[in-house]
Scaffold this motif. Structure first.
Motif, PDB file in Angstrom:
ATOM      1  N   SER A  26      43.716  43.984  39.479  1.00  0.00           N
ATOM      2  CA  SER A  26      43.132  44.952  40.281  1.00  0.00           C
ATOM      3  C   SER A  26      41.816  44.343  40.810  1.00  0.00           C
ATOM      4  CB  SER A  26      42.903  46.273  39.390  1.00  0.00           C
ATOM      5  OG  SER A  26      42.008  47.129  39.990  1.00  0.00           O
ATOM      6  N   LEU A  27      41.130  43.668  39.948  1.00  0.00           N
ATOM      7  CA  LEU A  27      39.854  43.088  40.363  1.00  0.00           C
ATOM      8  C   LEU A  27      40.020  42.096  41.621  1.00  0.00           C
ATOM      9  CD1 LEU A  27      38.074  42.772  36.857  1.00  0.00           C
ATOM     10  CD2 LEU A  27      37.339  44.352  38.764  1.00  0.00           C
ATOM     11  N   LEU A  28      41.131  41.206  41.228  1.00  0.00           N
ATOM     12  CA  LEU A  28      41.443  40.387  42.383  1.00  0.00           C
ATOM     13  C   LEU A  28      41.675  40.976  43.775  1.00  0.00           C
ATOM     14  CD1 LEU A  28      44.013  37.990  40.903  1.00  0.00           C
ATOM     15  CD2 LEU A  28      41.785  37.470  42.014  1.00  0.00           C
ATOM     16  N   LYS A  29      42.608  42.404  43.790  1.00  0.00           N
ATOM     17  CA  LYS A  29      42.712  43.208  44.650  1.00  0.00           C
ATOM     18  C   LYS A  29      41.535  43.636  45.547  1.00  0.00           C
ATOM     19  CE  LYS A  29      46.121  46.632  46.362  1.00  0.00           C
ATOM     20  NZ  LYS A  29      47.123  47.702  45.641  1.00  0.00           N
ATOM     21  N   THR A  30      40.906  44.425  44.608  1.00  0.00           N
ATOM     22  CA  THR A  30      39.623  45.081  45.307  1.00  0.00           C
ATOM     23  C   THR A  30      38.527  44.271  45.539  1.00  0.00           C
ATOM     24  OG1 THR A  30      38.769  45.761  43.174  1.00  0.00           O
ATOM     25  CG2 THR A  30      40.458  47.162  43.999  1.00  0.00           C
ATOM     26  N   GLY A  31      38.351  43.187  44.864  1.00  0.00           N
ATOM     27  CA  GLY A  31      37.056  42.353  44.795  1.00  0.00           C
ATOM     28  C   GLY A  31      36.137  43.121  43.758  1.00  0.00           C
ATOM     29  N   TYR A  32      35.074  42.388  43.518  1.00  0.00           N
ATOM     30  CA  TYR A  32      34.213  42.776  42.310  1.00  0.00           C
ATOM     31  C   TYR A  32      32.607  42.673  42.487  1.00  0.00           C
ATOM     32  CZ  TYR A  32      34.723  38.207  40.745  1.00  0.00           C
ATOM     33  OH  TYR A  32      34.774  36.743  40.550  1.00  0.00           O
ATOM     34  N   THR A  33      31.912  43.018  41.908  1.00  0.00           N
ATOM     35  CA  THR A  33      30.527  42.757  42.037  1.00  0.00           C
ATOM     36  C   THR A  33      30.321  42.178  40.438  1.00  0.00           C
ATOM     37  OG1 THR A  33      29.687  44.395  43.254  1.00  0.00           O
ATOM     38  CG2 THR A  33      28.152  43.487  41.806  1.00  0.00           C
ATOM     39  N   GLN A  34      29.906  40.884  40.143  1.00  0.00           N
ATOM     40  CA  GLN A  34      29.528  40.260  39.243  1.00  0.00           C
ATOM     41  C   GLN A  34      28.088  40.709  38.490  1.00  0.00           C
ATOM     42  OE1 GLN A  34      30.006  35.942  39.292  1.00  0.00           O
ATOM     43  NE2 GLN A  34      28.479  35.633  37.790  1.00  0.00           N
ATOM     44  N   ARG A  35      28.034  41.274  37.283  1.00  0.00           N
ATOM     45  CA  ARG A  35      26.924  41.810  36.648  1.00  0.00           C
ATOM     46  C   ARG A  35      26.654  41.065  35.519  1.00  0.00           C
ATOM     47  NH1 ARG A  35      25.312  47.204  37.140  1.00  0.00           N
ATOM     48  NH2 ARG A  35      25.832  47.969  39.078  1.00  0.00           N
ATOM     49  N   GLY A  36      27.320  40.024  35.283  1.00  0.00           N
ATOM     50  CA  GLY A  36      26.965  39.079  34.101  1.00  0.00           C
ATOM     51  C   GLY A  36      26.932  37.777  34.668  1.00  0.00           C
ATOM     52  N   PRO A  55      34.594  46.767  39.897  1.00  0.00           N
ATOM     53  CA  PRO A  55      35.435  46.688  40.745  1.00  0.00           C
ATOM     54  C   PRO A  55      34.816  47.317  42.222  1.00  0.00           C
ATOM     55  CG  PRO A  55      36.210  48.317  39.441  1.00  0.00           C
ATOM     56  CD  PRO A  55      35.047  47.712  38.600  1.00  0.00           C
ATOM     57  N   GLN A  56      35.126  46.886  43.199  1.00  0.00           N
ATOM     58  CA  GLN A  56      34.581  47.329  44.480  1.00  0.00           C
ATOM     59  C   GLN A  56      35.207  48.689  44.717  1.00  0.00           C
ATOM     60  OE1 GLN A  56      32.248  45.788  46.437  1.00  0.00           O
ATOM     61  NE2 GLN A  56      32.280  44.213  45.015  1.00  0.00           N
ATOM     62  N   HIS A  57      36.033  49.336  44.229  1.00  0.00           N
ATOM     63  CA  HIS A  57      36.747  50.360  44.217  1.00  0.00           C
ATOM     64  C   HIS A  57      36.808  50.950  42.725  1.00  0.00           C
ATOM     65  CE1 HIS A  57      37.103  50.106  48.546  1.00  0.00           C
ATOM     66  NE2 HIS A  57      37.722  48.807  48.227  1.00  0.00           N
ATOM     67  N   ASP A  58      37.231  52.071  42.603  1.00  0.00           N
ATOM     68  CA  ASP A  58      37.715  52.571  41.203  1.00  0.00           C
ATOM     69  C   ASP A  58      38.835  51.705  40.628  1.00  0.00           C
ATOM     70  OD1 ASP A  58      35.941  54.668  41.455  1.00  0.00           O
ATOM     71  OD2 ASP A  58      37.337  56.137  41.920  1.00  0.00           O
ATOM     72  N   SER A  59      38.422  51.323  39.220  1.00  0.00           N
ATOM     73  CA  SER A  59      39.434  50.750  38.593  1.00  0.00           C
ATOM     74  C   SER A  59      40.543  51.367  37.998  1.00  0.00           C
ATOM     75  CB  SER A  59      38.689  49.646  37.693  1.00  0.00           C
ATOM     76  OG  SER A  59      39.617  49.142  36.549  1.00  0.00           O
ATOM     77  N   THR A  60      41.825  50.971  37.456  1.00  0.00           N
ATOM     78  CA  THR A  60      42.694  51.666  36.898  1.00  0.00           C
ATOM     79  C   THR A  60      42.344  52.002  35.406  1.00  0.00           C
ATOM     80  OG1 THR A  60      44.259  50.386  38.117  1.00  0.00           O
ATOM     81  CG2 THR A  60      45.263  51.374  36.363  1.00  0.00           C
ATOM     82  N   PHE A  61      41.539  51.147  34.849  1.00  0.00           N
ATOM     83  CA  PHE A  61      41.127  51.449  33.404  1.00  0.00           C
ATOM     84  C   PHE A  61      39.984  51.842  33.126  1.00  0.00           C
ATOM     85  CE2 PHE A  61      44.893  48.761  33.555  1.00  0.00           C
ATOM     86  CZ  PHE A  61      45.844  49.430  32.854  1.00  0.00           C
TER      87      PHE A  61
END
Length: 158
Positions: free
Chosen positions: A22-32, A151-157
């Protein structure tokens, strides 16, 4: 910043694989400190020795296992991973990694772990664990690290 992190809980390692996809698909912001590829590599580095065996020097921690099982293991199983403990250098991922490649390697690691028929290697901190508890240790560990990737969008989990 830690309080702003999302809460994750996985019941199975396959759920962590789905979250990574899901993170691969939506993209993500790294906070760590680590990006997705580094998290995936770290998870493999920690999880694969459960099947392959840990380095012999890690057995030096065996005398601490009763204390670790009594104090730290219950916290981990509840999803309360301790903060700020430095990662052992052999489990620190390099920086120049590809998200998709490392995600695929983690998925393969999970499949290999789940297909393993023999006993799992004793955990360096907790000793021999039954497969269900060991998987909970690994799923909690995965959730701990993946919560630093928003995630850039809502995550499944979530």
């Amino acid at each position: 910043m830690i309080n702003d992190l999302r809460e994750l809980k996985f019941d199975r390692l396959e759920d962590a694989v789905e979250e990574i996809q899901s993170l691969l698909k939506t993209g993500y912001t790294q906070r760590g400190q680590w990006n997705l590829a580094q998290v995936c590599r770290h998870l493999c580095l920690v999880q694969d020795p459960g099947v392959d065996g840990y380095p012999i020097w890690m057995s030096l921690f065996a005398p601490l296992r009763p204390l670790m099982r009594r104090i730290l293991l219950p916290r981990l199983l509840k999803g309360d991973s301790p903060q700020g403990i430095p990662t052992t250098p052999i489990f620190v991922p390099v920086q120049d990694l590809d998200d998709a490649i490392e995600a695929e390697k983690f998925a393969a690691s999970v499949a290999r772990y789940k297909a393993h028929q023999g006993p799992y290697a004793p955990h360096p901190g907790f000793g021999r664990l039954d497969p269900e508890i060991l998987e909970t240790v690994y799923t909690t560990h995965a959730a701990h690290h993946l919560r630093f990737l928003e995630p850039q969008h809502d995550s499944t989990f979530t």
